[in-house]
Design a protein around this motif. Structure first.
Motif: not given
Length: 539
Positions: A251-264
């Motif tokens: 789900x690329x469109x809804x991936x913003x929270x997952x990118x934040x998890x990757x930042x952490x």
């Protein structure tokens, strides 16, 4: 005299039935709009019924059931608790099993909206018993899911897991594999909250294996996201990385929270370059409904703190706390408006009850007067005329009350402007903004303390937070902008004039004009009446 009495009774019944029939027609029209899948239009039609509480019990209960169903579907506020209680009282005596359990479901949701969780639980459990007897297994699964949510809210995770388990079992009995898998996922989430990561992994892996058969990308993205977060908390960063990237792929469109998890994740691994890269990706993929401003600011705070940039870290933390405080204040205002609406409705309902009692008393008196004397019948007609005038006054008050409610709703919309002002205040209170203003007023200061590349980057990040899509819109509108030109546009966005730009950038005023013209030419604005400042302000 008998004929006069009969005519009077028929007259009253006629106008009472006429009012009910008009609203019944609107309700039927709304049902037809629901049938052809136009829920927004159906909801607007029901909203146009200004005072449904005057309806008889049968029509009122039907109205509440349809209105509540649309509210659930569209994410609107449920009917007030007294309205659903009245509807439930009618269906308890006269409703079918399906009407009873649906009304209890919506009554529980109304209680839940008003944070009366004890009565919400009682309503859901009553509905469960009826739904079980009627073998409505999907509804039983939904009810158990809501009960689990109440236990989650109360931090009673063991009970929440038990009800998620029951919810999944009944979804499966009803043939709903999708919600069955979501129930397994929710059990895993509870294990993660309890820090029982091994059990959480087992639940998530089971849900993932089942979800692969459905090929539902949103479901798969949700499960792999939770798997990644669970492995991150376990310290298994390689598996965490694997599943978080799978979640983004689903789900690329809804991936913003997952990118934040990757930042952490990368911050913990001290891979700060990647952490910054995925902060940028989270900013790109966030949406209007999921801005993630608080999460981005907090991760920037952690990242700068880990790298020892304590001044910048503190700046981000102050922005984060200011943003959190503004959101809390906004929520408090919305809660106050909701309380005011409930209070206004309670007063309106009380007025209606008093009016109904008066109507009954007047009707009895009038019948008595008709039996006593034909002469008093003439007097009665005069009293009816007075009463009709009184009813019109009451209807005007009701309309005024509804208008007041609408004004309060408009006030909520106005709060979005306040949020923008808060963001701009955060910008103006930032260290880099103050330094720019200070340098733009003194040639010596600008030469002595020129802006570093890190400070330019910080300015861009703050502008992204304050004006969410400014940088993206700028780059989309002006092709092939250089980094210096982007920085020039950022300075225009914060309001610097030509003299300030000349001092800050240590260039001649004519060079400022040349820079402005080159940028306008790239945006094809050179032959328009719009200045570059006006265009930048509108982005």
């Amino acid at each position: 005299m008998k004929n006069a009495i009969l005519l009077f009774i028929l007259f009253c019944l006629f106008f009472s039935c006429k009012s009910n029939n008009e609203i019944s027609i609107k309700i039927k029209e709304a049902e037809e709009l629901i049938r052809i899948e136009q829920p927004d239009s159906a909801f607007a039609l029901l909203e146009s019924i200004t005072n449904p509480d005057v309806l008889n019990d049968k029509i009122f209960a039907h109205f509440c059931l349809i209105y509540a169903g649309l509210s659930e579907q569209l994410g609107e506020d449920m009917p007030f608790v007294p309205q659903m209680e009245r509807a439930n009282a009618y269906y308890e005596k006269h409703g079918s099993a399906e009407e009873k359990m649906n009304c209890l479901l919506y009554l529980g949701m109304s209680y839940e909206e008003e944070t009366d969780f004890e009565w919400a639980m009682k309503s859901y459990l009553q509905a469960v018993e009826i739904a079980k007897n009627a073998k409505k297994y999907l509804l039983v699964g939904k009810l158990y899911n809501k009960i689990a949510g109440l236990h989650d809210y109360d931090n009673n995770y063991d009970e929440a897991q038990r009800y998620y388990q029951l919810s999944g079992e009944y979804y499966l009995r009803g043939g709903d594999s999708l919600n069955y898998i979501y129930s397994i996922r929710d059990i895993g989430s509870n294990y993660t909250i309890k820090e029982e990561y091994g059990e959480a992994s087992e639940s998530f892996q089971k849900a993932y294996r089942l979800a692969l058969n459905l090929n539902d990308s949103l479901l798969l993205s949700s499960i792999t996201n939770r798997l990644g977060i669970n492995y991150k908390e376990m310290g298994n960063y390689s598996l965490a990385e694997k599943y978080l990237f799978q979640s983004i792929a689903y789900d690329k469109a809804g991936s913003a929270p997952t990118y934040l998890a990757l930042v952490d994740l990368y911050t913990r691994k001290k891979e700060y370059g990647k952490a910054r890269e995925y902060i940028e990706m989270a900013s790109i993929y966030r949406t209007a409904k999921r801005r993630l401003t608080g999460g981005l600011l907090y991760q920037l705070y952690l990242l700068e703190k880990e790298q020892g940039n304590y001044s910048l870290s503190l700046d981000y933390y102050e922005q984060y706390t200011n943003y959190a405080d503004s959101i809390a204040d906004l929520q408090a205002r919305i809660d106050v408006l909701k309380v005011e609406r409930r209070y206004d409705y309670a007063n309106l309902l009380n007025d209606n009850n008093e009016l109904q009692i008066r109507n009954q008393e007047i009707f009895i008196v009038c019948i008595f007067l008709l039996l006593v004397s034909l002469f008093l019948f003439v007097l009665y007609k005069y009293r009816v005329a007075l009463k009709n005038r009184y009813i019109l006054d009451q209807q005007k008050k009701i309309a005024d009350a509804n208008h007041t409610l609408q004004e309060k709703e408009f006030a909520v919309e106005g709060l979005s402007t306040d949020i923008l002002k808060i963001r701009e205040n955060i910008l103006k209170n930032s260290a880099v903004y103050k330094k720019i203003i200070r340098n733009s007023q003194s040639v010596e200061e600008a030469k002595r303390c020129s802006l570093t590349d890190q400070e330019w980057l910080t300015l861009k990040e703050i502008l992204k937070t304050t004006y969410l899509f400014f940088i993206d819109n700028l780059q989309n509108r002006f092709s092939n902008l250089t980094e210096d030109e982007i920085r020039f546009c950022c300075l225009l966005k914060i309001g610097l004039n030509s003299q300030q730009l000349s001092i800050l950038l240590n260039i001649q005023p004519t060079s400022v004009s040349h820079k402005r013209y080159r940028i306008m030419k790239k945006g094809k604005l050179e032959n328009t009446n719009t200045t570059l400042e006006e265009f930048i302000f509108g982005l």
